[in-house]
Scaffold this active site. Structure first.
Site, PDB file in Angstrom:
ATOM      1  N   SER A 124       0.081   5.924  86.634  1.00 41.17           N
ATOM      2  CA  SER A 124       1.487   5.607  86.352  1.00 41.17           C
ATOM      3  C   SER A 124       2.346   6.779  86.789  1.00 41.17           C
ATOM      4  CB  SER A 124       1.668   5.364  84.856  1.00 41.17           C
ATOM      5  OG  SER A 124       3.037   5.505  84.528  1.00 41.17           O
ATOM      6  N   HIS A 137       1.154   2.382  89.531  1.00 39.28           N
ATOM      7  CA  HIS A 137       1.873   1.681  88.467  1.00 39.28           C
ATOM      8  C   HIS A 137       3.253   2.316  88.337  1.00 39.28           C
ATOM      9  CE1 HIS A 137       2.087  -0.607  84.654  1.00 39.28           C
ATOM     10  NE2 HIS A 137       2.686   0.462  84.148  1.00 39.28           N
ATOM     11  N   ASP A 195       6.837   2.322  86.371  1.00 41.92           N
ATOM     12  CA  ASP A 195       7.492   1.945  85.109  1.00 41.92           C
ATOM     13  C   ASP A 195       9.001   1.973  85.252  1.00 41.92           C
ATOM     14  OD1 ASP A 195       5.256   1.612  83.235  1.00 41.92           O
ATOM     15  OD2 ASP A 195       4.854   3.708  83.718  1.00 41.92           O
ATOM     16  N   MET A 225      12.511   1.334  83.336  1.00 39.73           N
ATOM     17  CA  MET A 225      13.052   1.262  81.957  1.00 39.73           C
ATOM     18  C   MET A 225      14.569   1.329  81.999  1.00 39.73           C
ATOM     19  SD  MET A 225      10.577   4.010  80.130  1.00 39.73           S
ATOM     20  CE  MET A 225       8.802   4.005  80.366  1.00 39.73           C
ATOM     21  N   HIS A 262       6.131  -2.469  86.547  1.00 40.31           N
ATOM     22  CA  HIS A 262       6.167  -2.849  85.128  1.00 40.31           C
ATOM     23  C   HIS A 262       7.619  -2.774  84.655  1.00 40.31           C
ATOM     24  CE1 HIS A 262       4.828  -1.534  80.790  1.00 40.31           C
ATOM     25  NE2 HIS A 262       5.430  -2.695  80.784  1.00 40.31           N
ATOM     26  N   MET A 311      10.401  -2.868  82.160  1.00 39.64           N
ATOM     27  CA  MET A 311      10.740  -2.760  80.729  1.00 39.64           C
ATOM     28  C   MET A 311      12.260  -2.814  80.634  1.00 39.64           C
ATOM     29  SD  MET A 311       7.891   0.075  79.743  1.00 39.64           S
ATOM     30  CE  MET A 311       7.688   0.560  81.447  1.00 39.64           C
ATOM     31  N   MET A 358      -0.078  -3.867  76.423  1.00 38.27           N
ATOM     32  CA  MET A 358       0.330  -2.498  76.091  1.00 38.27           C
ATOM     33  C   MET A 358      -0.556  -1.972  74.974  1.00 38.27           C
ATOM     34  SD  MET A 358       2.629  -1.787  78.208  1.00 38.27           S
ATOM     35  CE  MET A 358       2.892  -0.125  77.567  1.00 38.27           C
ATOM     36  N   ASP A 366      -2.371  -0.512  79.360  1.00 39.78           N
ATOM     37  CA  ASP A 366      -1.408   0.543  79.684  1.00 39.78           C
ATOM     38  C   ASP A 366      -1.041   1.319  78.418  1.00 39.78           C
ATOM     39  OD1 ASP A 366       0.683   2.047  80.716  1.00 39.78           O
ATOM     40  OD2 ASP A 366       2.001   0.335  81.097  1.00 39.78           O
TER      41      ASP A 366
HETATM   42  C1  DX5 Z   1       4.773   3.418  78.816  1.00 41.87           C
HETATM   43  C2  DX5 Z   1       4.421   3.101  80.239  1.00 41.87           C
HETATM   44  C3  DX5 Z   1       3.132   3.630  80.706  1.00 41.87           C
HETATM   45  C4  DX5 Z   1       2.977   5.133  80.649  1.00 41.87           C
HETATM   46  C5  DX5 Z   1       1.543   5.408  80.302  1.00 41.87           C
HETATM   47  O1  DX5 Z   1       5.815   2.621  78.417  1.00 41.87           O
HETATM   48  O2  DX5 Z   1       4.401   1.703  80.429  1.00 41.87           O
HETATM   49  O3  DX5 Z   1       2.786   3.137  81.992  1.00 41.87           O
HETATM   50  O4  DX5 Z   1       3.303   5.793  81.827  1.00 41.87           O
HETATM   51  O5  DX5 Z   1       1.379   6.758  80.089  1.00 41.87           O
HETATM   52  P1  DX5 Z   1       0.048   7.383  79.485  1.00 41.87           P
HETATM   53  O6  DX5 Z   1      -1.087   6.961  80.357  1.00 41.87           O
HETATM   54  O7  DX5 Z   1       0.319   8.842  79.532  1.00 41.87           O
HETATM   55  O8  DX5 Z   1      -0.094   6.851  78.063  1.00 41.87           O
HETATM   56 ZN    ZN Z   2       3.605   0.895  82.300  1.00 38.74          ZN
END
Ligand code: DX5
Ligand code: ZN
Length: 220
Positions: free
Chosen positions: A7, A32, A34, A36, A65, A67, A138, A176
């Protein structure tokens, strides 16, 4: 097939292209990404311009992903930006709009997934089985990297694996949050095959060793 998906949330954004090349050399299977919006989750990360730049910088598969609230508004834009797969949280909109978002991505020829927050039950995937390429569970509350793995998600991973095997074999099962060498064993035992890892890969100087550790501990 086991896939390791670093990620980029834990990467150094000032040198993102080099970071992606580094994990590719280190043996990552996909990236991956993210996204947000500060509304669906209490954090803001990156958006469409970054994905466009990433698309030019790497040939790796981009697993995006989302969010964000009401992601259907941006489904096509993320495809055009270069996402290979777009993941929609089932909690982010109505079922009707989530189905519409999936349809829009499929019409562009890209892959899709649906994502469940920790408090959302396994059954919530049922309307989408057979329509999506991947289910993402998640294993932390979404919003931040570096949190601890929630062990109470293991029964849900098993339940979704059973639903997939019965209703939509071939659908990938991604997890994740808090994935490292130790939890890789637990989630693959429970049926996951795509493992997202942020801090456990980008947080390490030797990314090849970090990916190898996750791969070696997985039981698939
Ligand atoms: C959190 C993200 C993850 C995050 C995971 O909301 O969706 O993808 O980057 O990070 P680690 O692997 O450090 O828990
Ligand atoms: Zn993620």
């Amino acid at each position: 097939m086991l896939k390791i998906a670093p990620s980029i949330l834990s990467a150094d954004f000032a040198v993102l292209g080099a970071e992606c090349a580094d994990v590719q050399r280190a043996g990552a299977d996909l990236l991956h990404v993210d996204v947000m919006d500060g509304m669906f989750v209490p954090n803001i990360s990156l958006g469409i311009p970054v994905i466009k730049s990433l698309r030019r910088a790497t040939d790796m598969f981009l697993d995006v992903h989302l969010m964000i609230e009401k992601p259907v508004r941006y489904a096509e834009a993320f495809c055009r930006a270069g996402a290979d797969l777009v993941n929609f949280h089932v909690e982010a909109d109505t079922q009707e709009n989530t189905l519409r978002a999936i349809e829009l991505v499929r019409a562009q020829g890209q892959k899709t997934g649906v994502t469940l927050k920790p408090k959302t039950p396994a059954e919530a995937v049922k309307p989408y089985l057979g329509l999506v390429d991947l289910i993402l569970i998640m294993t932390v509350e979404p919003g931040f990297g570096g949190q601890s793995f929630m062990h109470d998600m293991l029964p849900k991973i098993r339940a979704v694996r059973e639903l997939i095997d019965v209703c939509a074999p071939g659908t990938e099962l991604e997890v994740d949050g808090g994935i490292d060498g130790t939890t890789a064993l637990l989630v693959t035992e429970a049926g996951a095959n795509v493992l997202v890892a942020g801090s456990a890969v980008f947080g390490k100087t030797d990314r090849a060793a970090a990916i190898r550790e996750i791969r070696d501990n997985a039981v698939i």
